[in-house]
Design an enzyme around this catalytic site. Structure first.
Site, PDB file in Angstrom:
ATOM      1  N   SER A 141       0.826  -1.240  -0.036  1.00  0.00           N
ATOM      2  CA  SER A 141      -0.060  -0.085   0.063  1.00  0.00           C
ATOM      3  C   SER A 141       0.908   1.091   0.117  1.00  0.00           C
ATOM      4  CB  SER A 141      -0.946  -0.069   1.227  1.00  0.00           C
ATOM      5  OG  SER A 141      -1.487   1.091   1.397  1.00  0.00           O
ATOM      6  N   TYR A 154      -1.667  -0.573  10.380  1.00  0.00           N
ATOM      7  CA  TYR A 154      -1.532  -0.881   8.724  1.00  0.00           C
ATOM      8  C   TYR A 154      -0.611  -0.622   8.176  1.00  0.00           C
ATOM      9  CZ  TYR A 154      -3.993  -0.935   4.261  1.00  0.00           C
ATOM     10  OH  TYR A 154      -4.357  -1.102   2.967  1.00  0.00           O
TER      11      TYR A 154
END
Ligand SMILES: NC(=O)c1ccc[n+]([C@@H]2O[C@H](COP(=O)([O-])OP(=O)(O)OC[C@H]3O[C@@H](n4cnc5c(N)ncnc54)[C@H](OP(=O)(O)O)[C@@H]3O)[C@@H](O)[C@H]2O)c1
Length: 284
Positions: A141, A154
């Site tokens: 990501s 995350y």
């Protein structure tokens, strides 16, 4: 002729969003695909729609036995495993400020993203090593590269995915197995509404409606002026899955409309204009 004719792929987290679109693209390119995920309904439905070269197998990526069984389905149903897309992931519901952060939630995020991908690589390698060929694609990501785009757990997990990718690439390269990652920027899938507590199926169904909102919100960050799409990420995964990328391993491919490259020029121009105006207004 399809780019993946005769290949067998496992895609974790293929019940919606990027994983589901990647499954569609891979089947259209000739692959047989095993779709993983925890939600049996959407998984079975998509596999049925994709036809005889698709199977769904329920698998929670935090559970090693599930991952082992998922890769075994590829062998039992389609005769082997050539490509693994380690895609399953979740956002963080109601992230808390650091002083109130919860260790269990932090570790669960690591378990899904880093742990799940580690297990996927482990069990795929067991099948791929004797075959002497394989391509593994891990979903990272923009949050791995830039702080402030996602919750701290995350971001940490996705940054771990980058080093997991490089480490597995150097170990598995001599066996003919390539390992790379893809780092999408914000893509309007159901992940955002799920984090906000919206029912998963509704979140998936309505995600596309958010495209204009994403395009507007990202204008200050992306030099490509549109929302990213699951299609963009699936196309990157397809390239990494095929021999078109046969000399590429241990790399991360950003699919982020230019976010990681830097600010759009228009943002800097506007900033300079405001500064010039402020300088002009200073007392002489
Ligand atoms: N959308 C973005 O902006 C964006 C940006 C960068 C990276 N990513 C990454 O892209 C990947 C796909 O996300 P998406 O945007 O397509 O969201 P999504 O539509 O919510 O898809 C997430 C998928 O992961 C599965 N999943 C979640 N937890 C799981 C678990 N414990 N075990 C097995 N499967 C699990 C979900 O299936 P079930 O619910 O059926 O288990 C679902 O199929 C994720 O790794 C995400 O972090 C997304």
């Amino acid at each position: 002729m399809g780019a993946l004719d005769g290949k067998v792929a496992v895609i974790t987290g293929a019940t919606s969003g990027i994983g589901a679109r990647t499954a569609e693209v891979f089947v259209a390119e000739g692959a047989s695909v095993v779709l993983g995920g925890r939600r049996t309904g959407p998984g079975e439905e998509l596999a049925a729609a994709l036809g005889p070269r698709a199977r769904f197998a329920r698998a929670d990526v935090r559970v090693e036995a599930d991952i082992e069984a998922l890769t075994a389905v590829a062998v039992d149903a389609f005769g082997g495993l050539d490509v693994l897309v380690n895609n399953a992931g979740q956002g963080v519901e109601a992230p808390r400020p650091l002083p109130e952060a919860d260790l269990a939630a932090f570790l669960d995020t690591l378990a899904v993203h880093a742990g799940g991908m580690f297990l996927g690589i482990k069990h795929a390698a067991r099948i791929m090593i004797p075959r002497g060929w394989g391509s593994i694609i891990n979903m990272s990501s923009i949050g791995a590269h830039r702080a402030g785009w996602s919750d701290i757990s995350y971001s940490t997990a996705k940054a771990g995915v980058l080093q997991l990718t490089r480490s597995a690439a150097v170990e598995l390269g001599p066996h003919g197995i390539r390992v790379n990652s893809v780092s999408p920027g914000p893509i309007p899938t159901g992940i955002f509404a799920k984090n906000a507590g919206v029912d998963a199926e509704r979140a998936d169904r309505t995600a596309g409606l958010l495209e204009p909102l994403f395009a507007e919100a990202m204008a200050a960050h992306q030099s490509i002026p549109r929302a990213g799409r699951a299609d963009d990420v699936a196309a990157a995964a397809l390239w990494l899955a095929t021999d078109a990328s046969s000399f590429v391993t241990g790399q991360d491919l950003g699919v982020d409309g230019g976010i990681s490259a830097g600010r759009p020029v228009a943002v800097a121009v506007e900033e300079r204009r405001l500064l010039a105006k402020a300088f002009a207004a200073l007392p002489s």
